[in-house]
Design a protein around this motif. Structure first.
Motif, short mmCIF file in Angstrom:
data_model
loop_
_atom_site.label_atom_id
_atom_site.label_comp_id
_atom_site.label_asym_id
_atom_site.label_seq_id
_atom_site.Cartn_x
_atom_site.Cartn_y
_atom_site.Cartn_z
N ALA A 153 0.97 -1.11 0.06
CA ALA A 153 -0.03 0.11 -0.18
C ALA A 153 0.96 1.41 0.12
O ALA A 153 1.89 1.28 0.77
CB ALA A 153 -1.08 -0.10 1.04
N THR A 189 -6.45 3.40 3.45
CA THR A 189 -6.93 2.51 2.56
C THR A 189 -8.51 2.45 2.05
O THR A 189 -8.75 2.81 0.86
CB THR A 189 -6.35 1.23 2.60
OG1 THR A 189 -6.54 0.71 3.99
CG2 THR A 189 -4.89 1.23 2.79
N LEU A 197 -5.72 -3.09 -2.03
CA LEU A 197 -5.84 -2.52 -0.79
C LEU A 197 -6.46 -3.01 0.46
O LEU A 197 -6.33 -2.85 1.57
CB LEU A 197 -6.28 -1.08 -1.04
CG LEU A 197 -5.48 -0.14 -1.84
CD1 LEU A 197 -6.24 1.20 -1.94
CD2 LEU A 197 -3.99 0.27 -1.36
#
Length: 289
Positions: free
Chosen positions: A120, A138, A207
């Motif tokens: 990420a 996220t 994510l």
């Protein structure tokens, strides 16, 4: 319970990103594309491959690249096979199901069967505290991405010439063709956009957790339910249905488990379709009686 709200909204955002593509290919063209899940997988693996070039910024770079990759895959599928099966939804289901199996095996040959992770971005690390609940950046990014895609599609459908042509073909293909619209080109562009949105959804799913060859199969059924419950080809219906399913799945899973949550969601959709078999919103048209 409060923290389940952002979880449900992020699930809704992911479902909406997937369902947006199906809104074009299934809701507007009547094509049951079971390979849509593999276009999601292609978008996710695009982000995975770009890690070597962009490190933790791969997710941001992968969004436009995945749109192009998945869109090109969809366009090739439409040109080589699906164009011969318009008006035959069951045939397209069998055809694209076979294609999905081939693409899954190809992914296993190229990337291996085990799941892999995508790093990420550093900008999305941490959480946002808001009103007594914490939202991971996220998941907040997935929500914002879903809203941006909906806004872009709405502008395209209602403010662009090509979008109006697409709506014309959806509402009455024969009359649109008589009016000078090249329906074959509209079909190609529609399939490209719908498949490209699946690629964007695949990047967003990196994510949430690890990705693998069967990534798309975990979401494709729920995405079809969103399209059907919202009303075929209806953008606002897809938005509301995705929100309802995402929140319902999140809260039921909090009290029970993932399998029970799936059962409850399916039962709720079946019950809803008994009352409104055409979904939340129906395309109004004039018909001879």
């Amino acid at each position: 319970m409060i923290d389940q709200l952002p979880v449900g909204l992020s699930i809704a955002g992911a479902l909406l990103l997937i369902a947006l593509g199906l809104t074009f290919t299934f809701g507007q063209m009547g094509v049951i594309n079971m390979a849509h899940g593999e276009f999601i997988m292609a978008g996710a693996y695009t982000a995975y491959l770009l890690q070597d070039l962009a490190d933790d910024k791969a997710v941001f770079l992968a969004l436009p690249v995945a749109f192009g990759v998945a869109g090109a895959m969809g366009l090739i599928l439409e040109r080589l096979a699906i164009r011969r099966f318009y008006g035959r939804p069951l045939d397209t289901l069998l055809l694209t199901w076979g294609v999905s199996l081939v693409l899954q095996q190809l992914a296993r040959d190229l990337f291996g069967a085990p799941n892999v992770n995508v790093t990420a971005p550093g900008l999305l690390e941490g959480r946002l505290a808001l009103g007594g609940m914490t939202i991971p950046y996220t998941r907040l990014f997935i929500m914002v991405l879903a809203v941006a895609c909906v806004a872009a599609i709405w502008l395209y459908m209602n403010r662009s010439r090509q979008g109006r042509r697409m709506r014309a073909v959806m509402q009455n293909r024969e009359l649109a063709a008589c009016s000078g619209v090249v329906t074959e080109r509209v079909d190609q562009l529609t399939f490209f956009i719908g498949s490209g949105l699946a690629g964007v959804a695949g990047v967003a799913l990196t994510l949430i957790g690890p990705i693998g060859p069967s990534l798309g199969t975990n979401y494709i059924v729920d995405a079809f339910l969103v399209v059907v419950a919202g009303g075929l080809g209806r953008l606002r219906g897809a938005v509301l249905a995705a929100l309802a399913l995402g929140l319902l799945n999140s809260f039921v899973e909090f009290w029970t488990d993932a399998s029970s949550a799936k059962v409850v969601v399916f039962v709720a959709i079946v019950a809803f379709l008994q009352v409104r078999p055409q979904g939340m919103f129906v395309l109004r048209s004039r018909a001879l009686t």
